[in-house]
Scaffold this motif. Sequence first.
Motif, PDB file in Angstrom:
ATOM      1  N   GLY A  34       0.800  -1.224   0.000  1.00  0.00           N
ATOM      2  CA  GLY A  34       0.000   0.000   0.000  1.00  0.00           C
ATOM      3  C   GLY A  34       0.827   1.266   0.000  1.00  0.00           C
ATOM      4  N   ASP A  35       0.385   2.233  -0.803  1.00  0.00           N
ATOM      5  CA  ASP A  35       1.023   3.553  -0.869  1.00  0.00           C
ATOM      6  C   ASP A  35       0.154   4.578  -0.147  1.00  0.00           C
ATOM      7  N   ARG A  36       0.814   5.574   0.428  1.00  0.00           N
ATOM      8  CA  ARG A  36       0.091   6.704   1.031  1.00  0.00           C
ATOM      9  C   ARG A  36       0.633   8.015   0.492  1.00  0.00           C
ATOM     10  N   SER A  37      -0.154   9.078   0.722  1.00  0.00           N
ATOM     11  CA  SER A  37       0.161  10.386   0.132  1.00  0.00           C
ATOM     12  C   SER A  37       1.429  11.001   0.716  1.00  0.00           C
ATOM     13  N   ASP A  38       1.889  10.513   1.870  1.00  0.00           N
ATOM     14  CA  ASP A  38       3.119  11.066   2.455  1.00  0.00           C
ATOM     15  C   ASP A  38       4.360  10.355   1.924  1.00  0.00           C
ATOM     16  N   GLY A  39       4.206   9.577   0.854  1.00  0.00           N
ATOM     17  CA  GLY A  39       5.367   8.943   0.228  1.00  0.00           C
ATOM     18  C   GLY A  39       5.823   7.689   0.959  1.00  0.00           C
ATOM     19  N   LYS A  40       4.936   7.087   1.745  1.00  0.00           N
ATOM     20  CA  LYS A  40       5.265   5.825   2.409  1.00  0.00           C
ATOM     21  C   LYS A  40       4.600   4.684   1.649  1.00  0.00           C
ATOM     22  N   SER A  41       5.367   3.621   1.480  1.00  0.00           N
ATOM     23  CA  SER A  41       4.885   2.452   0.760  1.00  0.00           C
ATOM     24  C   SER A  41       5.101   1.242   1.661  1.00  0.00           C
ATOM     25  N   ARG A  42       4.070   0.447   1.851  1.00  0.00           N
ATOM     26  CA  ARG A  42       4.163  -0.612   2.864  1.00  0.00           C
ATOM     27  C   ARG A  42       3.925  -2.010   2.308  1.00  0.00           C
ATOM     28  N   ASN A  43       4.547  -2.991   2.957  1.00  0.00           N
ATOM     29  CA  ASN A  43       4.302  -4.409   2.694  1.00  0.00           C
ATOM     30  C   ASN A  43       3.546  -4.986   3.877  1.00  0.00           C
ATOM     31  N   PHE A  44       2.524  -5.782   3.596  1.00  0.00           N
ATOM     32  CA  PHE A  44       1.698  -6.388   4.643  1.00  0.00           C
ATOM     33  C   PHE A  44       1.916  -7.898   4.635  1.00  0.00           C
ATOM     34  N   TYR A  45       2.316  -8.435   5.779  1.00  0.00           N
ATOM     35  CA  TYR A  45       2.591  -9.875   5.897  1.00  0.00           C
ATOM     36  C   TYR A  45       1.712 -10.519   6.970  1.00  0.00           C
ATOM     37  N   ILE A  46       1.438 -11.816   6.782  1.00  0.00           N
ATOM     38  CA  ILE A  46       0.657 -12.561   7.787  1.00  0.00           C
ATOM     39  C   ILE A  46       1.110 -14.022   7.816  1.00  0.00           C
ATOM     40  N   ARG A  75      12.093  10.801  -3.905  1.00  0.00           N
ATOM     41  CA  ARG A  75      11.528  12.135  -4.152  1.00  0.00           C
ATOM     42  C   ARG A  75      11.727  12.511  -5.621  1.00  0.00           C
ATOM     43  N   ALA A  76      10.680  13.079  -6.216  1.00  0.00           N
ATOM     44  CA  ALA A  76      10.779  13.545  -7.599  1.00  0.00           C
ATOM     45  C   ALA A  76      11.470  14.908  -7.604  1.00  0.00           C
ATOM     46  N   PRO A  77      12.271  15.184  -8.623  1.00  0.00           N
ATOM     47  CA  PRO A  77      12.998  16.459  -8.674  1.00  0.00           C
ATOM     48  C   PRO A  77      12.072  17.678  -8.573  1.00  0.00           C
ATOM     49  N   GLY A  78      10.920  17.630  -9.204  1.00  0.00           N
ATOM     50  CA  GLY A  78      10.008  18.780  -9.172  1.00  0.00           C
ATOM     51  C   GLY A  78       9.073  18.820  -7.984  1.00  0.00           C
ATOM     52  N   GLY A  79       9.304  17.974  -6.975  1.00  0.00           N
ATOM     53  CA  GLY A  79       8.388  17.881  -5.833  1.00  0.00           C
ATOM     54  C   GLY A  79       7.553  16.619  -5.950  1.00  0.00           C
ATOM     55  N   GLY A  80       7.003  16.179  -4.849  1.00  0.00           N
ATOM     56  CA  GLY A  80       6.240  14.925  -4.846  1.00  0.00           C
ATOM     57  C   GLY A  80       7.170  13.724  -4.876  1.00  0.00           C
ATOM     58  N   PHE A  81       6.661  12.592  -5.359  1.00  0.00           N
ATOM     59  CA  PHE A  81       7.428  11.346  -5.303  1.00  0.00           C
ATOM     60  C   PHE A  81       7.463  10.681  -6.666  1.00  0.00           C
ATOM     61  N   GLU A  82       8.517   9.906  -6.883  1.00  0.00           N
ATOM     62  CA  GLU A  82       8.632   9.167  -8.146  1.00  0.00           C
ATOM     63  C   GLU A  82       7.690   7.971  -8.142  1.00  0.00           C
TER      64      GLU A  82
END
Length: 183
Positions: A34-46, A75-82
């Motif tokens: 899962g991705d979030r708007s703050d540029g965090k990307s997560r893996n979920f395990y069980i 981080r993308a050069p122009g702001g935001g995330f790649e």
Amino acid sequence: MGLALGLLMVQAQTSQVAPFPENYAKNLVLYGMGDRSDGKSRNFYISPQAIEAIQKGLELPVGTVMAIETYSAKRAPGGGFEKDKSGFLLRDKPDHELHVMLKVAPQTALSKAWVFGAYDPSSRLPQAGVNPLKDCLFCHTEALGNDMMFSFKEFKQFALSGQVQRIDCPLPERQRCPPPSEH
Ligand code: HEC
């Protein structure tokens, strides 16, 4: 009333902390990303036994471990995330944050009993500044109807289809994402 009672019983379980899940990327199963708007990307395990249980229509068994691993996006050069060509965040470095839940034996038939832990996955030491007894439970009780698991719907979908699910959210941090998963 039902929720208040559940909350009390859940709190009675929190004398323990979930241990670091050794070799979690191998011993547990990846069911979501899962991705979030703050540029965090997560893996979920069980745990694999939780998948078998859900396939049989049973509850998550005692001993189930869930772990969620966090990466920061480039981080993308122009702001935001790649992003990659599918529009998902391009991961850079792993964060020093591994959130863990372990299901423990309930004290009553009604209680959803989990213990929590937060670790730095590179050192396997408890994450500095986090108190897993206080910091996790309150928010996760919002998912009490789904065994305290926010991503229950996606997990079930994974168990039935074998397809790793997207658990993306437009909100930052750990905010609960609408729409809340149904029972
Ligand atoms: C403010 C709310 C909040 C707090 C505090 C919080 N979480 Fe979560 N947690 C979530 C949400 C929402 C998800 C669903 C995944 C997502 O949206 O990223 C989640 C997902 C998880 C999952 C994957 C299983 C599931 O419920 O979907 C684990 C494991 C987990 N959290 C453990 C923890 C631990 C351990 C702590 C404390 C160190 C913690 N969480 C603190 C909101 C919270």
